[in-house]
Enzyme design. Structure first.
Site, PDB file in Angstrom:
ATOM      1  N   LYS A 188       0.862  -1.196   0.000  1.00  0.00           N
ATOM      2  CA  LYS A 188       0.000   0.000   0.000  1.00  0.00           C
ATOM      3  C   LYS A 188       0.892   1.237   0.000  1.00  0.00           C
ATOM      4  CE  LYS A 188      -1.871   2.761   2.672  1.00  0.00           C
ATOM      5  NZ  LYS A 188      -1.726   4.055   1.967  1.00  0.00           N
ATOM      6  N   GLY A 241       6.798   4.885   8.595  1.00  0.00           N
ATOM      7  CA  GLY A 241       5.893   6.011   8.807  1.00  0.00           C
ATOM      8  C   GLY A 241       6.036   6.523  10.230  1.00  0.00           C
ATOM      9  N   GLU A 263      10.074   1.134  10.525  1.00  0.00           N
ATOM     10  CA  GLU A 263      11.089   2.194  10.430  1.00  0.00           C
ATOM     11  C   GLU A 263      10.339   3.504  10.628  1.00  0.00           C
ATOM     12  OE1 GLU A 263      12.816   5.137   9.253  1.00  0.00           O
ATOM     13  OE2 GLU A 263      13.019   4.298   7.225  1.00  0.00           O
ATOM     14  N   CYS A 297      13.184  10.851   7.833  1.00  0.00           N
ATOM     15  CA  CYS A 297      13.029  10.360   9.205  1.00  0.00           C
ATOM     16  C   CYS A 297      14.327  10.505   9.985  1.00  0.00           C
ATOM     17  CB  CYS A 297      12.540   8.923   9.191  1.00  0.00           C
ATOM     18  SG  CYS A 297      13.392   7.936   7.983  1.00  0.00           S
ATOM     19  N   GLU A 394       9.201  15.720  16.236  1.00  0.00           N
ATOM     20  CA  GLU A 394       9.620  15.565  14.846  1.00  0.00           C
ATOM     21  C   GLU A 394       8.798  16.538  13.995  1.00  0.00           C
ATOM     22  OE1 GLU A 394       8.671  11.907  12.660  1.00  0.00           O
ATOM     23  OE2 GLU A 394      10.731  11.952  11.926  1.00  0.00           O
TER      24      GLU A 394
HETATM   25  P1  ADP Z   1       2.611  10.404   7.543  1.00  0.00           P
HETATM   26  O1  ADP Z   1       2.044  11.247   8.645  1.00  0.00           O
HETATM   27  O2  ADP Z   1       4.006  10.702   7.248  1.00  0.00           O
HETATM   28  O3  ADP Z   1       1.733  10.316   6.348  1.00  0.00           O
HETATM   29  P2  ADP Z   1       1.742   7.851   8.405  1.00  0.00           P
HETATM   30  O4  ADP Z   1       2.349   6.938   9.402  1.00  0.00           O
HETATM   31  O5  ADP Z   1       0.405   8.430   8.715  1.00  0.00           O
HETATM   32  O6  ADP Z   1       2.795   8.966   8.154  1.00  0.00           O
HETATM   33  O7  ADP Z   1       1.628   7.174   6.983  1.00  0.00           O
HETATM   34  C1  ADP Z   1       2.548   6.251   6.456  1.00  0.00           C
HETATM   35  C2  ADP Z   1       1.779   5.176   5.728  1.00  0.00           C
HETATM   36  O8  ADP Z   1       0.957   4.495   6.676  1.00  0.00           O
HETATM   37  C3  ADP Z   1       0.844   5.671   4.641  1.00  0.00           C
HETATM   38  O9  ADP Z   1       0.875   4.748   3.553  1.00  0.00           O
HETATM   39  C4  ADP Z   1      -0.504   5.661   5.329  1.00  0.00           C
HETATM   40  O10 ADP Z   1      -1.594   5.533   4.447  1.00  0.00           O
HETATM   41  C5  ADP Z   1      -0.381   4.434   6.197  1.00  0.00           C
HETATM   42  N1  ADP Z   1      -1.291   4.388   7.346  1.00  0.00           N
HETATM   43  C6  ADP Z   1      -1.830   5.431   8.027  1.00  0.00           C
HETATM   44  N2  ADP Z   1      -2.648   4.998   9.000  1.00  0.00           N
HETATM   45  C7  ADP Z   1      -2.655   3.634   8.942  1.00  0.00           C
HETATM   46  C8  ADP Z   1      -3.303   2.595   9.685  1.00  0.00           C
HETATM   47  N3  ADP Z   1      -4.143   2.869  10.677  1.00  0.00           N
HETATM   48  N4  ADP Z   1      -3.045   1.321   9.345  1.00  0.00           N
HETATM   49  C9  ADP Z   1      -2.195   1.022   8.350  1.00  0.00           C
HETATM   50  N5  ADP Z   1      -1.560   1.952   7.602  1.00  0.00           N
HETATM   51  C10 ADP Z   1      -1.774   3.243   7.889  1.00  0.00           C
END
Ligand code: ADP
Length: 490
Positions: A188, A241, A263, A297, A394
């Site tokens: 994804k 993320g 990570e 990051c 951050e």
């Molecule tokens: P950022 O704030 O940098 O976008 P995120 O951690 O929110 O960081 O996003 C990183 C990835 O994690 C994206 O692909 C996002 O769609 C996905 N993501 C966000 N929330 C969820 C969740 N609850 N479960 C799985 N993936 C998620």
């Protein structure tokens, strides 16, 4: 800082906007789509299929089938490696087009896309291609008349969830070890930047990856991402993320006890001793924070300078930051493009306001650039203390905090005074200080007299709340394998 805000019309062809499941391009089963936006112009680029739990289910079934019954598990490891080399070659043959696609979707300067992200991604896939036929266990002497050995087997179906800061490079970091190990993939990409990952899926199809080995479901985190995390046919989640998202993923994966590698974020200390080469240190602090619009990051966002050299260092840093060319990411001489989206832009601007209101001194930048696109001036704060939010949180933007220190022991304590532990750097000519710092700082990567040196062979990941496990190198590969112990009575 100088700015050119009109963006040239890039020659970018967009051919993949659907879900990629079992080797086919299909719309989301709901029929829904969402916009991906050009952060330099705030205009929609195109609509993308909005995958959700049903699409993830189809992808997980395809990946499971490919893992259990398809050609992939039976394929000779050398042939798996050859396919990966072919994919790397194919990416290289389209390097300019992919760089433009990345810049359009993410906003990073075309020079960075073309000369940093793409070459690192190609290198990563080649590095792991060479590993495909070198994955093996060991023989272990045990008591009694037995032969005992271990096998390294692929973990199964890997769910991979990536962020928007290095969309294509993160795809390569995730696909490389998974494919070499013999796993199949449900990926994804981030909702802000799905285009290059989707294009890579098409290139993998064209070079001959069997159906179902790579599946890509674009969509949002709480729907498509969470569905990957909960799906019983997916064995592992590799996530890059925010740590808060990783906490949700940890909870959501509890029922299926998935293997997890994370990570996550950082608030990395970049420490400059008085004996350092100040030109190199200033350059290192500048690159270490401003690279990729500060959206790294491992950004060195807490710069600790020995007090006696503060003014000299700051003068050099300010000269670099104030000359940084901000503007059209498609212009060849642009050094800093827009932040990826409005949410990030607003968050960064609110931290700049907090820095000012908490009493730090904004000596460079601090403002939006222009009124269209998410451009922010390279910003430097001095007079920062450890408790201010710009020193603890951050920010993920072009905002650098300069702190001072006089005593090494106290500085190491302060450097470690964060729940993050991704990266750190030290600048000194004294090898004892360098190695002492490297040993005592609680971070997964330490750079000495350099910053942001990445290599596919060098493991990367975090201590503390910056992650679980490591990516890249042999450790990154092992994270896609299970160890099986076989004991034979002789
Ligand atoms: P950022 O704030 O940098 O976008 P995120 O951690 O929110 O960081 O996003 C990183 C990835 O994690 C994206 O692909 C996002 O769609 C996905 N993501 C966000 N929330 C969820 C969740 N609850 N479960 C799985 N993936 C998620």
């Amino acid at each position: 800082m100088s700015a050119t805000l009109s963006t040239g019309t890039p020659d970018v062809q967009i051919t993949e906007t659907d879900c990629f499941i079992d080797g086919k391009w299909v719309p989301a089963s709901s029929g829904k789509t969402f916009a991906t936006v050009n952060p330099a112009t705030e205009e929609e680029i195109t609509q993308i299929a909005e995958g959700d739990a049903d699409d993830v289910d189809a992808a997980a079934k395809a990946a499971r089938h490919a893992f259990e019954n398809g050609e992939w598990p039976k394929m000779d490891a050398r042939d798996r490696g050859r396919l990966m080399y072919k994919l790397a070659d194919r990416i290289e043959s389209e390097i300019d087009a992919l760089a433009r696609l990345e810049t359009l979707d993410n906003g990073k300067p075309i020079g960075d896309s073309r000369n940093v992200d793409l070459p690192l991604a190609i290198d990563c896939i080649r590095y792991y291609a060479g590993y495909a036929d070198k994955i093996h266990g060991s023989t272990i002497p045990i008591r009694g008349n037995h032969l005992c050995y271990t096998r390294r087997e692929p973990i199964g179906v890997a769910g991979q969830i990536i962020p928007w800061n290095f969309p294509l490079l993160m795809t390569a970091w995730k696909w490389g070890p998974a494919l070499a190990a013999g796993c199949t993939i449900v990926m994804k990409p981030a909702e802000q930047t799905p285009l290059t990952c989707l294009r890579l899926a098409q290139l993998a199809k064209e070079v001959g990856f069997p159906d179902g080995v790579i599946n890509v479901i674009p969509g949002f985190g709480p729907t498509a991402g969470a569905a990957c995390v909960k799906h019983p046919l997916i064995d592992k989640i590799a996530f890059t993320g925010e740590h808060r998202t990783a906490q949700i993923i940890t909870r959501d994966s509890a029922d299926t006890l998935k293997r997890l590698t994370f990570e996550l974020g950082g608030k990395s200390p970049n420490v400059i001793f008085a004996d350092a080469d100040m030109d190199a240190a200033a350059q290192g602090a500048y690159v270490g924070l401003f690279l990729n619009q500060g959206q790294c990051c491992c950004a060195g966002s807490r710069v600790f300078v020995e007090s006696s050299k503060h003014d000299e260092f700051l003068d050099k840093l300010q000269k670099l930051a104030s000359k940084r060319k901000v503007g059209d990411p498609f212009a060849a001489d642009t050094e800093q493009g827009p932040q990826v989206d409005k949410d990030q832009f607003d968050k960064i601007m609110s931290y700049i306001d907090k820095g000012k209101s908490e009493g730090a001194n904004c000596v460079t930048g601090g403002n939006r650039v222009g009124d269209k696109g998410y451009f922010i001036e390279p910003t430097v704060f001095t007079d920062v203390n450890d408790e201010m939010s710009i020193a603890t949180d951050e920010i993920f933007g072009p905002v650098l905090s300069v702190l001072t220190f006089d005593d090494k022991e106290d500085m190491i304590r302060r450097a470690n005074n964060t729940f993050y532990g991704l990266a750190a750097a030290v600048w000194t000519r004294d090898i004892s200080i360098a190695h002492d710092f490297a040993a005592r700082v609680r971070a997964g990567t330490v750079w000495v007299n350099c910053y942001d040196v990445f290599d596919a062979a060098a493991p990367f990941g975090g201590f503390k709340m910056s992650g679980y496990g490591r990516e890249l190198g042999e450790e990154g590969l092992k994270a896609y394998t299970e160890s099986k112990t076989v004991t034979v009575a002789l």
